[in-house]
Write a protein that holds these residues in place. Structure first.
Motif, PDB file in Angstrom:
ATOM      1  N   TYR A 196       0.830  -1.201   0.000  1.00 35.78           N
ATOM      2  CA  TYR A 196       0.000   0.000   0.000  1.00 35.78           C
ATOM      3  C   TYR A 196       0.863   1.250   0.000  1.00 35.78           C
ATOM      4  CZ  TYR A 196       1.312  -0.224   4.910  1.00 35.78           C
ATOM      5  OH  TYR A 196       2.038  -0.294   6.076  1.00 35.78           O
TER       6      TYR A 196
ATOM      7  N   ASN B 214      -9.567  -1.254  -3.285  1.00 33.05           N
ATOM      8  CA  ASN B 214      -8.132  -0.938  -3.331  1.00 33.05           C
ATOM      9  C   ASN B 214      -7.834   0.545  -3.181  1.00 33.05           C
ATOM     10  OD1 ASN B 214      -8.620   0.146  -6.036  1.00 33.05           O
ATOM     11  ND2 ASN B 214      -8.650  -1.988  -6.720  1.00 33.05           N
TER      12      ASN B 214
ATOM     13  N   THR C 280      -8.633  -1.699   2.996  1.00 36.28           N
ATOM     14  CA  THR C 280      -8.097  -1.824   1.633  1.00 36.28           C
ATOM     15  C   THR C 280      -6.961  -2.830   1.525  1.00 36.28           C
ATOM     16  OG1 THR C 280      -6.510  -0.031   2.006  1.00 36.28           O
ATOM     17  CG2 THR C 280      -8.673   0.580   1.123  1.00 36.28           C
TER      18      THR C 280
ATOM     19  N   ASP D 123      -6.683  -9.563  -2.845  1.00 39.77           N
ATOM     20  CA  ASP D 123      -7.761  -9.706  -3.824  1.00 39.77           C
ATOM     21  C   ASP D 123      -7.466 -10.901  -4.718  1.00 39.77           C
ATOM     22  OD1 ASP D 123      -9.764  -9.475  -5.653  1.00 39.77           O
ATOM     23  OD2 ASP D 123      -9.213  -7.468  -6.368  1.00 39.77           O
TER      24      ASP D 123
ATOM     25  N   LYS E 137      -2.309  -6.661  -6.443  1.00 41.46           N
ATOM     26  CA  LYS E 137      -3.063  -5.556  -5.863  1.00 41.46           C
ATOM     27  C   LYS E 137      -2.177  -4.661  -4.998  1.00 41.46           C
ATOM     28  CE  LYS E 137      -6.572  -4.535  -2.354  1.00 41.46           C
ATOM     29  NZ  LYS E 137      -7.650  -5.047  -1.476  1.00 41.46           N
TER      30      LYS E 137
ATOM     31  N   ALA F 181      -2.857  -1.045  -2.606  1.00 42.85           N
ATOM     32  CA  ALA F 181      -3.878  -0.142  -2.077  1.00 42.85           C
ATOM     33  C   ALA F 181      -3.340   1.283  -2.002  1.00 42.85           C
ATOM     34  CB  ALA F 181      -4.322  -0.596  -0.691  1.00 42.85           C
TER      35      ALA F 181
ATOM     36  N   ARG G 220       1.252   1.886  -9.088  1.00 41.02           N
ATOM     37  CA  ARG G 220       1.015   0.723  -8.234  1.00 41.02           C
ATOM     38  C   ARG G 220       2.021  -0.383  -8.509  1.00 41.02           C
ATOM     39  NH1 ARG G 220      -4.400   2.816  -7.837  1.00 41.02           N
ATOM     40  NH2 ARG G 220      -5.398   2.137  -5.871  1.00 41.02           N
TER      41      ARG G 220
END
Length: 517
Positions: free
Chosen positions: A15, A345, A366, A370, A376, A378, A462
């Motif tokens: 994240y 997310n 978040t 997933d 993924k 966040a 990301r």
């Protein structure tokens, strides 16, 4: 166990923390401008008078402490008197005594004296690096102390006491015969519930949609309440809360295309264009009829007779997972601890929470892995409303809340992506922090827009963030202290930040010295 360790082990999604800055909209700015004018008028009428200037002088020139010679036995021989100091040196020593006795009050009195009576002889002796611009806090502190120590004790000044007392109440300070009591500050409330934060939600979603992973965005917008009762600063406007931000999302073409849904304990709404499709999807999930109420405007109310609570929340969460709904708006009471939707997310935090437990619980929504997106990452956004530089009024409440919130959160450093730290440095890089400091210092060359451009320029994709976390690589749990020196303007000179490194494959430092983790 600190969250970064769980991410490194592959059990939570990596994240990033981000911040979006706003300024009050014109209606709110008008309210703030009135407050600014009121405070300036109060200073002119009270502290620029001879009595007010005399009070400021007395605070900066306290009497010298009684010496041992003055308290000695009367029969003892009297020492020769010390040579008189030059007036300027005597005044400098008086300022030093004032700062030693009560640094906060003396510094505020000096700053206010420079503003109220710039030609006073003491002003030439006040170092401008220490006695800077008289901030709102400086003025309120000095006005309150002057009212208590001068006006209250003077029977002839009762009318002026009542005037100052009533004016300070508008700033959340309640004067009593026994001292000062801080109450609810309307200025801080206006900033905390500003409709500019709702508009910021649209700006953030637009940025996320235009990123490389825009098609994967599943966002949750969280507010404190459904509809707040305090609407100060917005004459005739909608009350702050989940309903207001949802109405904005539903009326904007770009965010309305995400099929936003409002879900609270008492409300279920969607856009007029998506109402039938969402109702049919809920009917399939719940096995019960869903009514679409006729209405006007961009939104529609959905009714699900006999259903509520957990099953309805689970059904709407399923629509988010399927991509039918890509933005969910709700309150932290419903979408906080316990709510589980791994597809989410992106968090846009419009709440006023800053405690350790609430802050971490909210961001935990978040971080679930997933199954449909193995890579993924966040993005957790905080939204802050600041008074722009061209307005002399100050309020640190929003920025203080942001700093407290991030003091509880671990994250990758915005400057060194191989380190995990706590604090605001995990959300803003050094250049953006410097720009923020200048904005708070009322630098006319800065602006909220420039600050947000700096935020956007520092955001990593990301995929870059996923690589930065080096998930699965070996690490050693160890803690280390990091001392960061910051600008002294309205902040602590030295801030201690716990830091952890993830750069070396055999080193991962975990510590919680000042984080409360």
């Amino acid at each position: 166990m600190p969250t970064p360790a769980v991410v490194k082990e592959g059990h939570l999604a990596p994240y990033r923390a981000h911040v979006w800055f706003t300024e009050p909209v014109p209606q709110e700015a008008h309210f703030i401008r009135r407050s600014e004018a009121q405070l300036h008028e109060l200073m002119v009428q009270v502290l620029s008078t001879p009595d007010g200037v005399s009070y400021l002088h007395d605070q900066l020139q306290p009497a010298a402490a009684t010496t041992d010679a003055e308290t000695a036995d009367a029969d003892a021989p009297t020492p020769p008197p010390a040579p008189a100091l030059p007036p300027e040196e005597s005044a400098r020593r008086g300022i030093d005594r004032a700062l030693s006795a009560d640094f906060t009050l003396a510094r505020a009195c000096g700053a206010v004296l420079r503003a109220a009576a710039p030609r006073h002889p003491l002003c030439a002796l006040l170092d401008p690096q220490l006695f800077t611009r008289a901030s709102t806090d400086d003025l309120l502190l000095v006005l309150a102390r002057f009212a208590l120590n001068r006006l209250l004790r003077n029977p002839a000044a009762r009318d002026q006491w009542r005037y100052v007392k009533g004016a300070l109440a508008d700033f959340g300070l309640h004067l009593t015969d026994r001292g000062i009591r801080r109450g609810r500050n309307p200025l801080e409330t206006t900033l905390a519930t500003s409709i500019a934060k709702d508009h910021a939600t649209i700006d953030i979603l637009r940025h996320e949609l235009r990123s490389a992973d825009g098609e994967r965005i599943r966002a949750v917008v969280v507010t404190d309440v459904v509809e707040a009762g305090d609407n100060r600063g917005l004459t005739g406007g909608a009350a702050p809360g989940a309903l207001r931000v949802f109405d904005l999302l539903a009326s904007d073409p770009e965010t309305a295309a995400l099929c936003p849904v409002l879900l609270t304990a008492q409300h279920l709404r969607t856009t007029a264009a998506d109402a039938d499709a969402v109702a049919q999807a809920l009917e399939r999930a719940l096995g019960s009829a869903v009514e679409v109420e006729e209405g006007f405007g961009a939104t529609r109310v959905l009714r699900v007779p006999g259903f509520g609570g957990g099953r309805l929340v689970a059904a709407v969460s399923h629509l988010v997972t399927d991509g039918r709904v890509r933005v969910l708006v709700g309150t932290r009471g419903l979408l906080g601890e316990g709510w589980d939707c791994p597809a989410v997310n992106t968090l846009i935090d419009l709440t006023s929470v800053a405690s350790s437990v609430s802050t971490q619980q909210l961001r935990g929504r978040t971080l679930r892995l997933d199954p449909a997106w193995a890579q993924k990452v966040a993005h957790n956004w905080s939204v802050v409303c600041l008074i722009p530089p061209h307005v002399e009024l100050d309020s640190d409440a929003e920025l203080d809340r942001l700093r407290r919130r991030h003091s509880h959160l671990w994250g990758l450093s915005a400057d060194d992506h191989t380190r995990v730290i706590t604090g605001l440095d995990a959300a803003l890089d050094r250049g953006t922090r410097d720009l923020l400091d200048r904005l708070i210092a009322k630098d006319p060359a800065t602006s909220i827009d420039a600050l947000n451009q700096a935020v956007l320029a520092g955001i990593r994709s990301r995929s870059q963030t996923h690589a930065d976390w080096r998930i699965g690589q070996p690490y050693t749990a160890r803690e280390r202290d990091v001392v960061a020196v910051r600008s002294p303007h309205r902040t602590a000179l030295v801030q201690v930040l716990p830091a952890v490194a993830v750069g070396a494959p055999t080193l991962f430092l975990l510590g919680a010295l000042a984080s409360g983790v």
